[in-house]
Design an enzyme around this catalytic site. Structure first.
Site, PDB file in Angstrom:
ATOM      1  N   HIS A  20       0.840  -1.202   0.000  1.00 45.24           N
ATOM      2  CA  HIS A  20       0.000   0.000   0.000  1.00 45.24           C
ATOM      3  C   HIS A  20       0.880   1.258   0.000  1.00 45.24           C
ATOM      4  O   HIS A  20       0.691   2.164  -0.815  1.00 45.24           O
ATOM      5  CB  HIS A  20      -0.916  -0.032   1.223  1.00 45.24           C
ATOM      6  N   GLU A  21       1.848   1.294   0.892  1.00 43.71           N
ATOM      7  CA  GLU A  21       2.722   2.469   0.987  1.00 43.71           C
ATOM      8  C   GLU A  21       3.617   2.599  -0.246  1.00 43.71           C
ATOM      9  O   GLU A  21       3.907   3.702  -0.695  1.00 43.71           O
ATOM     10  CB  GLU A  21       3.558   2.429   2.264  1.00 43.71           C
TER      11      GLU A  21
ATOM     12  N   HIS B 133       1.717   4.423  -2.755  1.00 46.95           N
ATOM     13  CA  HIS B 133       1.814   5.879  -2.563  1.00 46.95           C
ATOM     14  C   HIS B 133       3.143   6.406  -3.098  1.00 46.95           C
ATOM     15  O   HIS B 133       3.190   7.440  -3.764  1.00 46.95           O
ATOM     16  CB  HIS B 133       1.697   6.245  -1.078  1.00 46.95           C
TER      17      HIS B 133
END
Length: 143
Positions: free
Chosen positions: A70-71, A74
């Site tokens: 997920h990160e 980003h």
């Protein structure tokens, strides 16, 4: 944007020959640290032209893979925005960048070939979620 995210993920998987988010971060020179983060699972920060991911040391292996993916989403999709992953809020978020990071994680962690096999065997989304150890909401992002 969803089709675009899929293409971005596939590009990175093919280029670096891995689905492992930690290996991808290494190849892309994205720094990551694992330590105490309180109630946060993880966060991505753009600090002095460096991409940095922070992960909570208390995560299980499966959660660590999910939060890192997920990160990493980003870091690749939202390079200059600082973002925080908070359990039970981020996966259900309607915020555009959180949904995009979730889609990135789903595409990275759940290969289409494997998912197709489970679908052909008539597995439900709940069953597939249990097999992978991820939430039903994450699996639904693949559809």
């Amino acid at each position: 944007m969803k089709a675009n995210i899929k293409q971005i993920v596939l590009y990175h998987i093919k280029k670096f020959d891995t689905h492992n988010p930690f290996e991808l971060a290494d190849y892309l020179n994205i720094e990551y640290l694992i330590g105490p983060l309180g109630s946060r699972c993880g966060c991505y920060m753009y600090l002095k032209r460096h991409r940095c991911i922070f992960l909570n040391e208390n995560l299980s292996d499966t959660e660590m893979q999910l939060v890192m993916s997920h990160e990493l989403g980003h870091a690749i999709l939202h390079r200059k925005q600082n973002c925080y992953f908070i359990r039970n809020k981020t996966l259900l978020s309607v915020d555009k960048i959180e949904k995009e990071a979730n889609s990135f994680a789903a595409e990275l962690l759940i290969p289409d070939e494997e998912l197709s096999e489970y679908i052909q065997m008539s597995y439900s989304i709940e069953q597939i979620a249990r097999i992978y150890g991820y939430s039903k909401e994450l699996i639904e992002l693949k559809f």
